[in-house]
Each structure stands twice: as structure tokens, then as C-alpha cells.
Design an enzyme around this catalytic site. Sequence first.
Site, PDB file in Angstrom:
ATOM      1  CD  GLU A  54      98.113   7.167 -19.438  1.00 15.52           C
ATOM      2  OE1 GLU A  54      97.788   5.948 -18.737  1.00 15.52           O
ATOM      3  OE2 GLU A  54      97.802   7.627 -20.352  1.00 15.52           O
ATOM      4  CE  LYS A  56      98.632   8.556 -23.569  1.00 20.48           C
ATOM      5  NZ  LYS A  56      97.158   7.847 -23.869  1.00 20.48           N
ATOM      6  CE  LYS A 116      95.939   2.963 -19.782  1.00 28.05           C
ATOM      7  NZ  LYS A 116      96.201   4.404 -20.167  1.00 28.05           N
ATOM      8  CD  GLU A 165      90.433   0.493 -20.552  1.00 25.91           C
ATOM      9  OE1 GLU A 165      91.532   0.973 -19.935  1.00 25.91           O
ATOM     10  OE2 GLU A 165      90.820   0.019 -21.728  1.00 25.91           O
ATOM     11  CG  ASN A 186      89.044   3.586 -22.655  1.00 22.82           C
ATOM     12  OD1 ASN A 186      89.029   4.767 -22.861  1.00 22.82           O
ATOM     13  ND2 ASN A 186      90.113   2.933 -22.910  1.00 22.82           N
ATOM     14  CD  GLU A 216      90.385   3.370 -17.413  1.00 20.87           C
ATOM     15  OE1 GLU A 216      90.248   2.595 -16.617  1.00 20.87           O
ATOM     16  OE2 GLU A 216      90.712   3.142 -18.747  1.00 20.87           O
ATOM     17  CB  SER A 217      90.505   8.008 -22.482  1.00 20.31           C
ATOM     18  OG  SER A 217      91.442   7.102 -22.034  1.00 20.31           O
TER      19      SER A 217
END
Length: 261
Positions: A54, A56, A116, A165, A186, A216-217
Site C-alpha cells: 500500500e 499510504k 483504496k 471489505e 478487515n 486486511e490490516s
Amino acid sequence: MNILDKIIADKKIEVELKKSIIPVSQLEQSVLFGGKTTSMSKNLRNNFVGIITEHKRRSPSKAVINQNHSVDTVVTGYQNGGASGISVLTDGKYFGGSLDDLLLAKASTSVPLLRKEFIVDEYQILEAKAYGADTILLIAAVLTREEIKLLSEFAQSLALEVLLEVHNEEELEKSIMPSLDMIGVNNRNLKTFEVSLDYSKELAPKIPNEFVKVSESGISEPSAVIELQQYGYQGFLIGENFMKTDNPEVALKEFIKKITI
């Protein structure tokens, strides 16, 4: 009002303002609008380690992640490092991103790109196509089933893939439909920002196998990827782990090396 509610409220205002300035016809005339897209879901299925990196700069939970590296340097490094997909944050107010970041990423890499964004309107999907995205993100927590259907089918009509998501079983059950390509869990609660891999583990058996499963995450160690692979996950969206380093490319290479040895 929690942070997610604030983001969505601001996003709806932002989209209406954009519509008044840049007409749909202008987006459709973009050089990239008629171009071919690259399948992120196939890339994830065909790679042993399906890392989605990513770009970010910052987030509501962490004021600054990395403001030093240019978009082209980061995404080129990710491609060289073995990324199967690259997520580009385009929200400005809360994440410091922009559509120009997506455009620069498109010019710098052949790896499939995910826009995103907090998508609430078809207009944002047209933007995604016009600025070079291959995949869009839809967040079940902020959309009704009908909105998910409308937006995912619209994306499909533009040859864009959809990563949907979810965070819990209720969101998953309302969201499953043929117009999705990937379902992401997530691990960060968007309302409290609490992080736990248990979210991915608990929902894994409930996600139909026709969808690529993405966690995710909250993934900061190679051991977490190895563990989640046992639950059928083929994609791993890792946002801050590489961006917060001095050299995201080297960090990614080292991460993947520890999974494949």
C-alpha cells in the site's frame, strides 16, 4: 459520530462538489478510461505469497506514516520486491492521498492497482477507471446490500474488479453476490481501530471459495501470513508495515523471503 461516520459524511459532500466541477464526460475522455485492466484476483491466485502492498502517507490512527518517499519510488520498489497488487490511498482529508497518486502509480508499475477509497457513488468508480485503477474497494459497513449490488455491477461493467471489505458475519451475509471478485476481512475495527487476526480466522470458513479471500490490516509478521494461509487466504493487504520503513522495497523482499524459505 465515530471516525468512519465522519469520513463518509465528508466523502458524500466531496463527491457532490467534484461532480459540479468535473463532468462524467470528461472522465470518460481520459486516455486510461478505455484501456485494459489487469486482474488482481488472478494475480493473487497465481502467487504463493499474495501480498497487496500500500501507498499510504498517513491515517486517522497514525498522524504520519511516511511523507518522504515519492509515489513512483514506492510502487516501483513494491513491484521489484514481489508485490501481487498495490493499494493506493486516494482520500485527501484523512489519509493525505489523491487521485494523482493513483495516476503516478499507473505510470510507474504494471502490478494491478486498487483504488483504496470510501466509495459511496458511481462517480468515484468512473474516477477510478479514468485514473488507472484495476480494482475498487467497497466497504460493507457503509453500504446497503442494494448499494453494494449497484456499485459492484457498475464496476464490473467497466472491467474493474471488486474487493468487498467486511468486518463481521452480518456484513458478509448481506454482501455475497456474483459481482464481487475478492472478499476482504478487515482485522481493524473501523469504529474502534482495535486490531485482531481473529476476525479473519472466524470468517474464513463462511466465505465461499469462488471469491479470493483477502486478510486486511494488522499483519506485521510473516508468521501471520503463514498462519492465515491455512485458513484459505490468498491475499494479504499490508498497509503500514512497509510504508513506515526507510526502504519499502527491501522490507517487502525480506518479508516475503521469510514466508517462502
